[in-house]
Design a protein around this motif. Structure first.
Motif, PDB file in Angstrom:
ATOM      1  N   ILE A   1       4.830   3.562  -5.134  1.00 54.12           N
ATOM      2  CA  ILE A   1       5.637   4.621  -5.731  1.00 54.12           C
ATOM      3  C   ILE A   1       5.016   5.116  -7.036  1.00 54.12           C
ATOM      4  O   ILE A   1       5.041   6.308  -7.342  1.00 54.12           O
ATOM      5  CB  ILE A   1       7.082   4.131  -5.960  1.00 54.12           C
ATOM      6  CG1 ILE A   1       7.770   3.917  -4.610  1.00 54.12           C
ATOM      7  CG2 ILE A   1       7.871   5.109  -6.820  1.00 54.12           C
ATOM      8  CD1 ILE A   1       9.067   3.162  -4.695  1.00 54.12           C
ATOM      9  N   LYS A   2       4.410   4.206  -7.802  1.00 51.71           N
ATOM     10  CA  LYS A   2       3.845   4.582  -9.103  1.00 51.71           C
ATOM     11  C   LYS A   2       2.444   5.166  -8.994  1.00 51.71           C
ATOM     12  O   LYS A   2       1.854   5.549 -10.009  1.00 51.71           O
ATOM     13  CB  LYS A   2       3.824   3.362 -10.027  1.00 51.71           C
ATOM     14  CG  LYS A   2       5.212   2.906 -10.438  1.00 51.71           C
ATOM     15  CD  LYS A   2       5.171   1.862 -11.526  1.00 51.71           C
ATOM     16  CE  LYS A   2       4.426   0.625 -11.092  1.00 51.71           C
ATOM     17  NZ  LYS A   2       4.500  -0.448 -12.100  1.00 51.71           N
ATOM     18  N   GLY A   3       1.900   5.176  -7.800  1.00 52.09           N
ATOM     19  CA  GLY A   3       0.584   5.769  -7.637  1.00 52.09           C
ATOM     20  C   GLY A   3      -0.562   4.802  -7.837  1.00 52.09           C
ATOM     21  O   GLY A   3      -1.726   5.199  -7.862  1.00 52.09           O
TER      22      GLY A   3
ATOM     23  N   SER B   1      -0.044   2.021   4.727  1.00 47.68           N
ATOM     24  CA  SER B   1       0.116   1.180   3.535  1.00 47.68           C
ATOM     25  C   SER B   1       1.568   0.766   3.319  1.00 47.68           C
ATOM     26  O   SER B   1       1.855  -0.386   2.972  1.00 47.68           O
ATOM     27  CB  SER B   1      -0.401   1.908   2.291  1.00 47.68           C
ATOM     28  OG  SER B   1       0.239   3.166   2.156  1.00 47.68           O
ATOM     29  N   ALA B   2       2.505   1.697   3.542  1.00 50.06           N
ATOM     30  CA  ALA B   2       3.925   1.387   3.360  1.00 50.06           C
ATOM     31  C   ALA B   2       4.454   0.536   4.503  1.00 50.06           C
ATOM     32  O   ALA B   2       5.256  -0.384   4.294  1.00 50.06           O
ATOM     33  CB  ALA B   2       4.729   2.684   3.252  1.00 50.06           C
TER      34      ALA B   2
ATOM     35  N   ALA C   1      -7.321   9.877   8.262  1.00 51.77           N
ATOM     36  CA  ALA C   1      -7.392  11.232   7.708  1.00 51.77           C
ATOM     37  C   ALA C   1      -6.001  11.862   7.661  1.00 51.77           C
ATOM     38  O   ALA C   1      -5.660  12.608   6.733  1.00 51.77           O
ATOM     39  CB  ALA C   1      -8.333  12.087   8.546  1.00 51.77           C
ATOM     40  N   LYS C   2      -5.204  11.559   8.684  1.00 53.07           N
ATOM     41  CA  LYS C   2      -3.834  12.071   8.746  1.00 53.07           C
ATOM     42  C   LYS C   2      -3.035  11.549   7.554  1.00 53.07           C
ATOM     43  O   LYS C   2      -2.286  12.294   6.906  1.00 53.07           O
ATOM     44  CB  LYS C   2      -3.202  11.625  10.065  1.00 53.07           C
ATOM     45  CG  LYS C   2      -1.923  12.364  10.434  1.00 53.07           C
ATOM     46  CD  LYS C   2      -1.375  11.885  11.767  1.00 53.07           C
ATOM     47  CE  LYS C   2      -2.312  12.263  12.916  1.00 53.07           C
ATOM     48  NZ  LYS C   2      -1.724  11.890  14.227  1.00 53.07           N
ATOM     49  N   ASP C   3      -3.189  10.246   7.269  1.00 54.44           N
ATOM     50  CA  ASP C   3      -2.471   9.636   6.142  1.00 54.44           C
ATOM     51  C   ASP C   3      -2.851  10.296   4.824  1.00 54.44           C
ATOM     52  O   ASP C   3      -1.980  10.611   3.993  1.00 54.44           O
ATOM     53  CB  ASP C   3      -2.781   8.134   6.068  1.00 54.44           C
ATOM     54  CG  ASP C   3      -1.908   7.322   7.015  1.00 54.44           C
ATOM     55  OD1 ASP C   3      -1.065   7.924   7.712  1.00 54.44           O
ATOM     56  OD2 ASP C   3      -2.064   6.088   7.066  1.00 54.44           O
ATOM     57  N   ILE C   4      -4.140  10.508   4.603  1.00 64.79           N
ATOM     58  CA  ILE C   4      -4.604  11.104   3.346  1.00 64.79           C
ATOM     59  C   ILE C   4      -4.007  12.493   3.148  1.00 64.79           C
ATOM     60  O   ILE C   4      -3.502  12.833   2.073  1.00 64.79           O
ATOM     61  CB  ILE C   4      -6.147  11.169   3.316  1.00 64.79           C
ATOM     62  CG1 ILE C   4      -6.735   9.751   3.259  1.00 64.79           C
ATOM     63  CG2 ILE C   4      -6.634  11.989   2.128  1.00 64.79           C
ATOM     64  CD1 ILE C   4      -8.235   9.693   3.455  1.00 64.79           C
TER      65      ILE C   4
ATOM     66  N   ASN D   1       1.188   8.020  -2.680  1.00 63.88           N
ATOM     67  CA  ASN D   1       0.145   7.337  -1.907  1.00 63.88           C
ATOM     68  C   ASN D   1       0.658   6.913  -0.530  1.00 63.88           C
ATOM     69  O   ASN D   1       0.052   6.069   0.130  1.00 63.88           O
ATOM     70  CB  ASN D   1      -0.363   6.093  -2.648  1.00 63.88           C
ATOM     71  CG  ASN D   1      -1.284   6.476  -3.796  1.00 63.88           C
ATOM     72  OD1 ASN D   1      -1.781   7.595  -3.852  1.00 63.88           O
ATOM     73  ND2 ASN D   1      -1.493   5.551  -4.711  1.00 63.88           N
ATOM     74  N   PHE D   2       1.781   7.476  -0.113  1.00 64.22           N
ATOM     75  CA  PHE D   2       2.378   7.148   1.184  1.00 64.22           C
ATOM     76  C   PHE D   2       3.274   8.300   1.604  1.00 64.22           C
ATOM     77  O   PHE D   2       3.589   9.188   0.809  1.00 64.22           O
ATOM     78  CB  PHE D   2       3.170   5.840   1.110  1.00 64.22           C
ATOM     79  CG  PHE D   2       4.412   5.933   0.263  1.00 64.22           C
ATOM     80  CD1 PHE D   2       5.660   5.988   0.854  1.00 64.22           C
ATOM     81  CD2 PHE D   2       4.340   5.966  -1.123  1.00 64.22           C
ATOM     82  CE1 PHE D   2       6.812   6.070   0.091  1.00 64.22           C
ATOM     83  CE2 PHE D   2       5.481   6.056  -1.908  1.00 64.22           C
ATOM     84  CZ  PHE D   2       6.716   6.102  -1.295  1.00 64.22           C
TER      85      PHE D   2
END
Length: 598
Positions: free
Chosen positions: A256-258, A110-111, A65-68, A77-78
Motif C-alpha cells: 500500500i505504501k509503495g 504480489s498481493a 506485463a499485465k500486472d505492471i 504496486n498492486f
C-alpha cells in the motif's frame, strides 16, 4: 489516533459472529485476513473501475506485463481485476464463497501471494459450511467498516490492537508480534539523531532493516520519520518475519505504501537468512525476549564452527534459552563498512548474563572492544504488552562521532528517581512515563509522547547532548571489562606444604575466584587502569599471604551492571525520627481505643 480505536473496536465486534463455530483462539484466522482484504479493497476503490475498463487492452499480454500496466492504472504496486469488491459481494449471498474466491484471485501476483500466507481458503469453506453459514454475515460486517481514510500508522495500530486481543484470548505472547509505538518512536529518534544533517540532503537514499519485523511497525515509523524530515528522501525498507500472519500484514502494508514487498522475507532469520550478503544503513529490531534457539542450534553452531568471524555467530554463542544476542550478531554482520547504526530492544539478560569466558560475555567483549556500543537506555518496567520486566534500548554503530569514540553512554529513563521525588512531594509527575488509563495486557505505563522536555523528547535530548548528569553517565569502554582470576592456596598435611615437582600443590577446597575490574577509582575519584598484580598485592595477599594466581585459568569478561551505576544510597532514618513515629502511632492507637470504648 482516536480513529484507529473506533475501527479496531468495530472489527473486534465481527468476532461475535464466529462465536460457537470457532474457538476464541482461532478468531484471528478469520478477522486478520478479512481486515487485510477490506483494507486493500478500500485503498483500490477509487481506480477500480479504470482497471476493469482497461482489462480488454492488456488481454494478450503476459501476466507480468499485465500486472505492471494495471498497477500503474490502480496507482499502487498492486491491483484487483475481479468484477467483485465488497460492495458487489454482498449483493449475491447465495454465491458468496465462489465470488469471494474470485475477488481474491483477482489480485495481482504480489498481493495474492500475501493472502495465501493466511491459509484463508480453508476458512472460507469452514464459514460457508451449512452448519455454520456465517460467511455472508462476516463479509457484510466488513463491508460496513470503511478503512479508506486510515493512514498507514493508524492501520498499524489497528492490526497491533487486534493481534494483542487475539493473543490474550489464546494465552499467546502478543509482544512477539509488535512493539509499543512510543518505544519505536524513541528508538527511531535516537537512530537518526546523529545523521539529521545528512538525511536532509535532497535525493538521499538509505536502507532500513528489521530481522524480526513482525507487522512492520519499526519499518513504518522509520519511514514516516524520514519522510517528515525530508519529503524528497527515499528510505527503502527490508525485513524478515517468522510468523505467517504478521508477515502477511507487513507485506500488505509495504504494498500500500509503495515499498517493494519482495524485500520482506518469510522464515527463521537464524536458519535461512533471506537477505544474505545484504548490508544496510540502519537497522531496528525488538527480537523476542529470552527466545529459545534449540530448533536452530545445529545450523547456528555449524555456521559458527565453519565460518568463525567470517560468519554471523563467530563472536560466541549464548545460552540455548536466550538467543537475543544472536539477533544482534546477525545485525552486526550486515553493517556497512562506511557506517551503520543499529537500535535494538533487550531485556536485562544481555547486559550481564554469563561469566567471563561464556558466550554472552565474549559477545559483549567483541562489541565493546570494537568500540561499537554507543548507548544503552534503561526504560521503565510495565512498558510492553507481554511482560512487566524492565527493558533496554541498545544503540550500536561502527561509525561513532569523535566525541563518542572509546566511550559508552548510559541513560537511566526508568523514572524511579522521579517517583521517589513525587513520594516526597518534590515533583508532581514523572518526566519519563505516565500510567495508562487502561492496562493493555502487562502494559500499564506509556512513555510520554509529543511533550517538550518530557518522555521521548527528554530522552532524545539526553542522548544527543552527550553530557553527564543525574540521568546520564559516560564511561570508557574499559570500565566494563574485568579479569576473572583463580586464587590458589597450598595443600597442607600435618602443617607442611605438599609439593608437586618442586612447587606447592593447590588445595582445591580452598580455591577461590576474584573479578578484577580493568579500571579503578583513585583518590581523586578518577578512573585509572590497574593490573592483576596490583590488585592481588592490595586485596588478596594481606589476607592469605601464601596464595598465588593460576594465570593459565585467567579469563577476560565484560558486563554492564546498570543498577550499580545509578544506585544512590538512601541514609537510614535516625533513631530519634523512628522513636517519634512510634510514639505518634501509639498515641493514635490509644485515641482510637478510647473512641471505640466510649
Amino acid at each position: 489516533m482516536k480513529n484507529f480505536k473506533e475501527k479496531s473496536d468495530k472489527i473486534w465486534e465481527v468476532a461475535n459472529l464466529l462465536r460457537g463455530d470457532y474457538k476464541r483462539a482461532d478468531y484471528g484466522k478469520v478477522i486478520l485476513p478479512m481486515t487485510v482484504l477490506r483494507r486493500l479493497d478500500c485503498v483500490l476503490a477509487n481506480n477500480k473501475q479504470k482497471v476493469l475498463d482497461y482489462l480488454p487492452k492488456v488481454d494478450k499480454l503476459k501476466d507480468s506485463a499485465k500486472d505492471i500496466t494495471l498497477n500503474k492504472i490502480a496507482g499502487f504496486n498492486f491491483h484487483n481485476r475481479s468484477q467483485f469488491n465488497f460492495e458487489t459481494l454482498i449483493k449475491d449471498p447465495t454465491n458468496i464463497a465462489a465470488n469471494l474466491r474470485n475477488f481474491i484471485n483477482g489480485f495481482s501476483t504480489s498481493a495474492r501471494e500475501i493472502i495465501e500466507y493466511f491459509n484463508f481458503d480453508d476458512q472460507i469453506d469452514r464459514m460457508d459450511d451449512p452448519k455454520a453459514d456465517i460467511l455472508f454475515r462476516v463479509v457484510k460486517a466488513f463491508q460496513e467498516i470503511d478503512l479508506t481514510h486510515m493512514d498507514s500508522m493508524e492501520m498499524g495500530y489497528v492490526f497491533e490492537d487486534l493481534i494483542r486481543r487475539f493473543a490474550e484470548q489464546s494465552n499467546e505472547t502478543a509482544g512477539e508480534h509488535f512493539t509499543p509505538r512510543e518505544v519505536i518512536k524513541l528508538m527511531v529518534n535516537m537512530l537518526f539523531n546523529e545523521d539529521t544533517s545528512m538525511l536532509t540532503q535532497e535525493g538521499i537514499v538509505k536502507t532500513l532493516y528489521d530481522p524480526a519485523c513482525g507487522t512492520g511497525g519499526m519499518l513504518s515509523v522509520g519511514e514516516q520519520y524520514i519522510k517528515e524530515l525530508n519529503p524528497k528522501a527515499d528510505l527503502k525498507v527490508f525485513g524478515q518475519e517468522i510468523n505467517p500472519e504478521s508477515y502477511a500484514i507487513c507485506k500488505s502494508d509495504m504494498l500500500i505504501k509503495g515499498q517493494d514487498p519482495s524485500q520482506i522475507k518469510f522464515g527463521n532469520t537464524f536458519t535461512v537468512d533471506g537477505l544474505e550478503d545484504e548490508t544496510f544503513d540502519y537497522m531496528l529490531s525488538n527480537p523476542p525476549f529470552g527466545v529459545d534457539w534449540k530448533k536452530a542450534q545445529k545450523i547456528i553452531k555449524t555456521e559458527a564452527d565453519n565460518k568463525g568471524m567470517k560468519g554471523r555467530f563467530g563472536a560466541g554463542l549464548p545460552r540455548i534459552n536466550d538467543g537475543s544476542l544472536l539477533f544482534l550478531q546477525h545485525m552486526i554482520s550486515k553493517m556497512k563498512t562506511k557506517g551503520t547504526r543499529i537500535g535494538i530492544v533487550f531485556n536485562g539478560s544481555p547486559l550481564f548474563s554469563g561469566p567471563a569466558g561464556s558466550g554472552e560475555s565474549d559477545i559483549r567483549r567483541w562489541i565493546i572492544e570494537n568500540d561499537w556500543l554507543e548507548t544503552i537506555v534503561a526504560l521503565p518496567d510495565q512498558l510492553f504488552y507481554n511482560t512487566g520486566i524492565s527493558t533496554y534500548i541498545w544503540i550500536v554503530t561502527n561509525h561513532k562521532s569523535e566525541a563518542r569514540k572509546g566511550k559508552v553512554q548510559l541513560i537511566n529513563a526508568t523514572g524511579t528517581k522521579d517517583e521517589a521525588l513525587i513520594a516526597e512531594g518534590k515533583l508532581t509527575e514523572n518526566r519519563f512515563w505516565k500510567k495508562m488509563d487502561k492496562s493493555l495486557g502487562n502494559k500499564r505505563k506509556k512513555i510520554v509522547e509529543d511533550t517538550k522536555d518530557k518522555g521521548i523528547d527528554l530522552i532524545t535530548q539526553l542522548y544527543g547532548n552527550f553530557e553527564e548528569n543525574e540521568f546520564c553517565k559516560i564511561l570508557p569502554n574499559e570500565y566494563f571489562g574485568y579479569w576473572r582470576i583463580t586464587v590458589e592456596q597450598p595443600l597442607k598435611e600435618n602443617g607442611e606444604v605438599v609439593l608437586s615437582k618442586g612447587k606447592p600443590k593447590a588445595d582445591t577446597k580452598l580455591r577461590d575466584y576474584e573479578n578484577i575490574p580493568f579500571l579503578q577509582e583513585d583518590t581523586n575519584k578518577t578512573l585509572v587502569p590497574q593490573s592483576i598484580q596490583e590488585y592481588v598485592k592490595r586485596e588478596v595477599i594481606p589476607h592469605v599471604p601464601e596464595a598465588w594466581i593460576d594465570e593459565k585459568k585467567t579469563k577476560i569478561g565484560y558486563e554492564i551492571n546498570f543498577t550499580k551505576y545509578f544506585y544512590e544510597f538512601t541514609p537510614l532514618r535516625s533513631l530519634a525520627e523512628i522513636k517519634a513515629d512510634i510514639l505518634k502511632l501509639e498515641e493514635t492507637t490509644l485515641t482510637q481505643e478510647k473512641n471505640i470504648l466510649n
